[in-house]
Design a protein around this motif. Sequence first.
Motif, PDB file in Angstrom:
ATOM      1  N   ALA A 170      76.214  58.890  19.333  1.00 35.99           N
ATOM      2  CA  ALA A 170      76.887  57.707  19.870  1.00 35.99           C
ATOM      3  C   ALA A 170      76.962  56.597  18.822  1.00 35.99           C
ATOM      4  CB  ALA A 170      76.147  57.216  21.117  1.00 35.99           C
ATOM      5  N   LEU A 171      75.895  56.409  18.068  1.00 36.23           N
ATOM      6  CA  LEU A 171      75.881  55.368  17.042  1.00 36.23           C
ATOM      7  C   LEU A 171      76.842  55.696  15.913  1.00 36.23           C
ATOM      8  CD1 LEU A 171      74.601  52.797  15.822  1.00 36.23           C
ATOM      9  CD2 LEU A 171      72.847  54.276  14.813  1.00 36.23           C
ATOM     10  N   ARG A 172      76.789  56.928  15.424  1.00 31.59           N
ATOM     11  CA  ARG A 172      77.638  57.305  14.299  1.00 31.59           C
ATOM     12  C   ARG A 172      79.113  57.251  14.669  1.00 31.59           C
ATOM     13  NH1 ARG A 172      78.084  63.434  12.367  1.00 31.59           N
ATOM     14  NH2 ARG A 172      79.436  63.372  14.194  1.00 31.59           N
ATOM     15  N   ASP A 173      79.474  57.889  15.765  1.00 36.65           N
ATOM     16  CA  ASP A 173      80.887  57.964  16.129  1.00 36.65           C
ATOM     17  C   ASP A 173      81.415  56.619  16.606  1.00 36.65           C
ATOM     18  OD1 ASP A 173      80.737  60.567  15.404  1.00 36.65           O
ATOM     19  OD2 ASP A 173      80.997  61.415  17.400  1.00 36.65           O
ATOM     20  N   GLY A 174      80.546  55.829  17.263  1.00 37.15           N
ATOM     21  CA  GLY A 174      80.970  54.499  17.681  1.00 37.15           C
ATOM     22  C   GLY A 174      81.254  53.604  16.494  1.00 37.15           C
ATOM     23  N   ALA A 175      80.407  53.654  15.471  1.00 35.38           N
ATOM     24  CA  ALA A 175      80.615  52.830  14.283  1.00 35.38           C
ATOM     25  C   ALA A 175      81.882  53.234  13.540  1.00 35.38           C
ATOM     26  CB  ALA A 175      79.398  52.936  13.360  1.00 35.38           C
ATOM     27  N   ARG A 176      82.232  54.515  13.608  1.00 37.31           N
ATOM     28  CA  ARG A 176      83.445  54.979  12.933  1.00 37.31           C
ATOM     29  C   ARG A 176      84.712  54.434  13.572  1.00 37.31           C
ATOM     30  NH1 ARG A 176      81.268  60.974  11.759  1.00 37.31           N
ATOM     31  NH2 ARG A 176      80.814  60.709   9.547  1.00 37.31           N
ATOM     32  N   GLN A 177      84.606  53.927  14.786  1.00 40.47           N
ATOM     33  CA  GLN A 177      85.776  53.383  15.469  1.00 40.47           C
ATOM     34  C   GLN A 177      85.979  51.896  15.201  1.00 40.47           C
ATOM     35  OE1 GLN A 177      87.724  55.664  16.951  1.00 40.47           O
ATOM     36  NE2 GLN A 177      86.116  57.078  16.225  1.00 40.47           N
ATOM     37  N   VAL A 178      85.057  51.263  14.491  1.00 39.28           N
ATOM     38  CA  VAL A 178      85.143  49.825  14.259  1.00 39.28           C
ATOM     39  C   VAL A 178      86.033  49.558  13.050  1.00 39.28           C
ATOM     40  CG1 VAL A 178      83.856  47.716  13.760  1.00 39.28           C
ATOM     41  CG2 VAL A 178      82.841  49.482  15.226  1.00 39.28           C
ATOM     42  N   PRO A 179      87.163  48.854  13.243  1.00 35.38           N
ATOM     43  CA  PRO A 179      88.053  48.570  12.115  1.00 35.38           C
ATOM     44  C   PRO A 179      87.334  47.794  11.016  1.00 35.38           C
ATOM     45  CG  PRO A 179      89.156  48.117  14.192  1.00 35.38           C
ATOM     46  CD  PRO A 179      87.721  48.364  14.520  1.00 35.38           C
ATOM     47  N   GLY A 180      87.572  48.227   9.784  1.00 40.96           N
ATOM     48  CA  GLY A 180      86.979  47.553   8.637  1.00 40.96           C
ATOM     49  C   GLY A 180      85.622  48.077   8.230  1.00 40.96           C
ATOM     50  N   ALA A 228      77.972  44.388  18.767  1.00 40.79           N
ATOM     51  CA  ALA A 228      77.741  43.344  17.770  1.00 40.79           C
ATOM     52  C   ALA A 228      78.469  43.675  16.469  1.00 40.79           C
ATOM     53  CB  ALA A 228      76.244  43.192  17.511  1.00 40.79           C
ATOM     54  N   LEU A 229      78.441  44.940  16.077  1.00 44.91           N
ATOM     55  CA  LEU A 229      79.139  45.361  14.859  1.00 44.91           C
ATOM     56  C   LEU A 229      80.631  45.116  14.997  1.00 44.91           C
ATOM     57  CD1 LEU A 229      78.762  46.778  12.075  1.00 44.91           C
ATOM     58  CD2 LEU A 229      79.169  48.952  13.246  1.00 44.91           C
ATOM     59  N   THR A 230      81.184  45.417  16.157  1.00 49.97           N
ATOM     60  CA  THR A 230      82.611  45.192  16.408  1.00 49.97           C
ATOM     61  C   THR A 230      82.946  43.713  16.351  1.00 49.97           C
ATOM     62  OG1 THR A 230      82.711  47.171  17.795  1.00 49.97           O
ATOM     63  CG2 THR A 230      84.480  45.561  18.059  1.00 49.97           C
ATOM     64  N   THR A 231      82.106  42.887  16.970  1.00 47.46           N
ATOM     65  CA  THR A 231      82.337  41.443  16.989  1.00 47.46           C
ATOM     66  C   THR A 231      82.291  40.856  15.587  1.00 47.46           C
ATOM     67  OG1 THR A 231      81.402  41.249  19.210  1.00 47.46           O
ATOM     68  CG2 THR A 231      81.479  39.248  17.885  1.00 47.46           C
ATOM     69  N   VAL A 232      81.306  41.258  14.815  1.00 43.59           N
ATOM     70  CA  VAL A 232      81.177  40.756  13.445  1.00 43.59           C
ATOM     71  C   VAL A 232      82.375  41.186  12.608  1.00 43.59           C
ATOM     72  CG1 VAL A 232      79.840  41.009  11.314  1.00 43.59           C
ATOM     73  CG2 VAL A 232      78.667  40.603  13.481  1.00 43.59           C
ATOM     74  N   LEU A 282      74.612  40.515  11.673  1.00 44.43           N
ATOM     75  CA  LEU A 282      74.097  41.416  12.703  1.00 44.43           C
ATOM     76  C   LEU A 282      72.716  40.974  13.172  1.00 44.43           C
ATOM     77  CD1 LEU A 282      75.212  44.894  11.299  1.00 44.43           C
ATOM     78  CD2 LEU A 282      76.000  43.802  13.411  1.00 44.43           C
ATOM     79  N   CYS A 283      71.861  40.549  12.235  1.00 47.34           N
ATOM     80  CA  CYS A 283      70.541  40.061  12.625  1.00 47.34           C
ATOM     81  C   CYS A 283      70.654  38.817  13.500  1.00 47.34           C
ATOM     82  CB  CYS A 283      69.705  39.754  11.385  1.00 47.34           C
ATOM     83  SG  CYS A 283      69.132  41.211  10.478  1.00 47.34           S
ATOM     84  N   LEU A 284      71.529  37.921  13.137  1.00 49.30           N
ATOM     85  CA  LEU A 284      71.721  36.708  13.931  1.00 49.30           C
ATOM     86  C   LEU A 284      72.250  37.033  15.326  1.00 49.30           C
ATOM     87  CD1 LEU A 284      73.196  34.354  11.193  1.00 49.30           C
ATOM     88  CD2 LEU A 284      70.957  34.167  12.283  1.00 49.30           C
ATOM     89  N   ALA A 285      72.956  38.157  15.450  1.00 47.96           N
ATOM     90  CA  ALA A 285      73.467  38.578  16.757  1.00 47.96           C
ATOM     91  C   ALA A 285      72.399  39.275  17.594  1.00 47.96           C
ATOM     92  CB  ALA A 285      74.672  39.498  16.566  1.00 47.96           C
ATOM     93  N   GLY A 286      71.216  39.489  17.040  1.00 44.83           N
ATOM     94  CA  GLY A 286      70.136  40.111  17.789  1.00 44.83           C
ATOM     95  C   GLY A 286      69.934  41.585  17.521  1.00 44.83           C
ATOM     96  N   VAL A 287      70.532  42.094  16.423  1.00 46.42           N
ATOM     97  CA  VAL A 287      70.390  43.511  16.070  1.00 46.42           C
ATOM     98  C   VAL A 287      69.434  43.641  14.889  1.00 46.42           C
ATOM     99  CG1 VAL A 287      71.584  45.605  15.338  1.00 46.42           C
ATOM    100  CG2 VAL A 287      72.741  43.974  16.847  1.00 46.42           C
ATOM    101  N   ALA A 288      68.312  44.293  15.108  1.00 42.71           N
ATOM    102  CA  ALA A 288      67.368  44.560  14.018  1.00 42.71           C
ATOM    103  C   ALA A 288      67.894  45.738  13.211  1.00 42.71           C
ATOM    104  CB  ALA A 288      65.988  44.882  14.576  1.00 42.71           C
ATOM    105  N   PRO A 309      91.614  40.335  10.186  1.00 38.49           N
ATOM    106  CA  PRO A 309      92.325  41.599  10.381  1.00 38.49           C
ATOM    107  C   PRO A 309      91.842  42.661   9.407  1.00 38.49           C
ATOM    108  CG  PRO A 309      93.857  39.753  10.346  1.00 38.49           C
ATOM    109  CD  PRO A 309      92.526  39.212   9.910  1.00 38.49           C
ATOM    110  N   ALA A 310      91.778  43.876   9.921  1.00 35.20           N
ATOM    111  CA  ALA A 310      91.298  44.976   9.096  1.00 35.20           C
ATOM    112  C   ALA A 310      92.212  46.167   9.243  1.00 35.20           C
ATOM    113  CB  ALA A 310      89.875  45.361   9.516  1.00 35.20           C
ATOM    114  N   SER A 311      92.046  47.111   8.328  1.00 35.67           N
ATOM    115  CA  SER A 311      92.766  48.370   8.455  1.00 35.67           C
ATOM    116  C   SER A 311      92.273  49.076   9.711  1.00 35.67           C
ATOM    117  CB  SER A 311      92.534  49.227   7.219  1.00 35.67           C
ATOM    118  OG  SER A 311      91.156  49.459   7.028  1.00 35.67           O
ATOM    119  N   PRO A 312      93.076  49.988  10.288  1.00 38.27           N
ATOM    120  CA  PRO A 312      92.684  50.632  11.552  1.00 38.27           C
ATOM    121  C   PRO A 312      91.297  51.235  11.534  1.00 38.27           C
ATOM    122  CG  PRO A 312      94.936  51.175  10.987  1.00 38.27           C
ATOM    123  CD  PRO A 312      94.375  50.430   9.813  1.00 38.27           C
ATOM    124  N   ALA A 313      90.922  51.910  10.503  1.00 32.36           N
ATOM    125  CA  ALA A 313      89.581  52.473  10.388  1.00 32.36           C
ATOM    126  C   ALA A 313      89.341  52.856   8.945  1.00 32.36           C
ATOM    127  CB  ALA A 313      89.418  53.705  11.280  1.00 32.36           C
TER     128      ALA A 313
END
Length: 408
Positions: free
Chosen positions: A291-301, A378-382, A331-337, A388-392
């Motif tokens: 879930a972590l790996r594939d979810g991160a791959r969907q985040v533009p940029g 949080a990764l998506t928000t940051v 990410l740390c400021l957003a609460g992600v260690a 704007p970023a490339s699609p992936a």
Amino acid sequence: MALGHPTSTWTSYLNTAGSGLQTPETRRAVADFLDLEATVGSYFAERAYGELLNGGVYQAVSDLFGCRAEDVALSDSATRAWHSAVALLDLTARDVVWTTPFEWAGNLLLLRHLQRTAGFTIREVPLTPAGDLDLDWCAAELTDDVALFSVTQMPSCTGAATPLGPVAELLRGRRTLLVVDACQAAGLIPVDLTATPADLFTATGKKSLLGPRGTGISVISEKFRAAAAEPVSVDVHTHGFAPDGRIGRSDRSARVFELGEKAVASFVGLETALRQARSNDWGRITALSLALRDGARQVPGIRVHATGSHHTGIICVTHERLPAAELWERLCLAGVACWLIDGAHTPGYLLRAGVPAAVRLAVGPRTTAEEVAFGLDALTTVARAAGPASPAAPSDTPAGPALAPAGS
């Protein structure tokens, strides 16, 4: 929140690859010992825990990893365990040492240092296009000149897990010593050293084993002990003087690689952590990793660095515009260690790929699905806030098949 002074709790703890969060039972075990030590003194407290310290913690290592208790030695870190053993080998200019692109820089530094004196050759085993060790290359190139094969079972920067079984089978009957750095793998994937023996297997207590910091484990085979010189720092727990002045060895086990003095309270806690690790849900860890790996791959940029056919536990990410340090801070400021890692710590993989720094996100035995979801949000928000970023952004290597525990 200043990064030097984090909050007492994180909304999402994705830093088990750096240091795992101990369970209440492990913390209580350490505290109980310290309470007793404060009352009766360290010697009497250690004596009261003698059965655990002289037998229980070694048996806990044996039960978890499928090895003999007499092959277990304890130290203050995985690095110390690896260095103190490998440095005792009598390598010569006729020998060849194999490493992999995933080699931890600290281990590689020691090999380079030893090479200056001994003159042996260091060769790096290549990877397949999928990002796995090329065992066909190994089979074709393996000769009796290869004295040591150093395998990092899982790199510190990505969860590319190397199954030990095919490697151990390749070396069966050879003089080559199989040395396995399982610093990241131990507690994250199942290991059975009975089925897939290694000559030296090292791990740390502080990461996915969820034990105290300052604890290291090594499993040292009789073959390795026969090939190694006597440790320089022999201590009174394994050696002693006879009346005629001769030195006698009272213990033939791997404990000769230990010092008699150690952080006793930490190893009391480690014994609890090791027993609990036997109940780790490997399938659940794998599912969260996917879930972590594939979810991160969907985040533009975002570019995900996660190579290999067997991948679990750890990813590192970079952003197409944000420097790694800034991505980490946001990410740390957003609460992600999470952790900012140095590409030079895996010079044959990240640094060679032109990645001087990256952000590491890692699940562990106590990670929840909610923590992974929060981290991805949080990764998506940051990433969106960066513009704007490339699609992936592409991954650095092909993804390979779905995640599966590599085991041994």
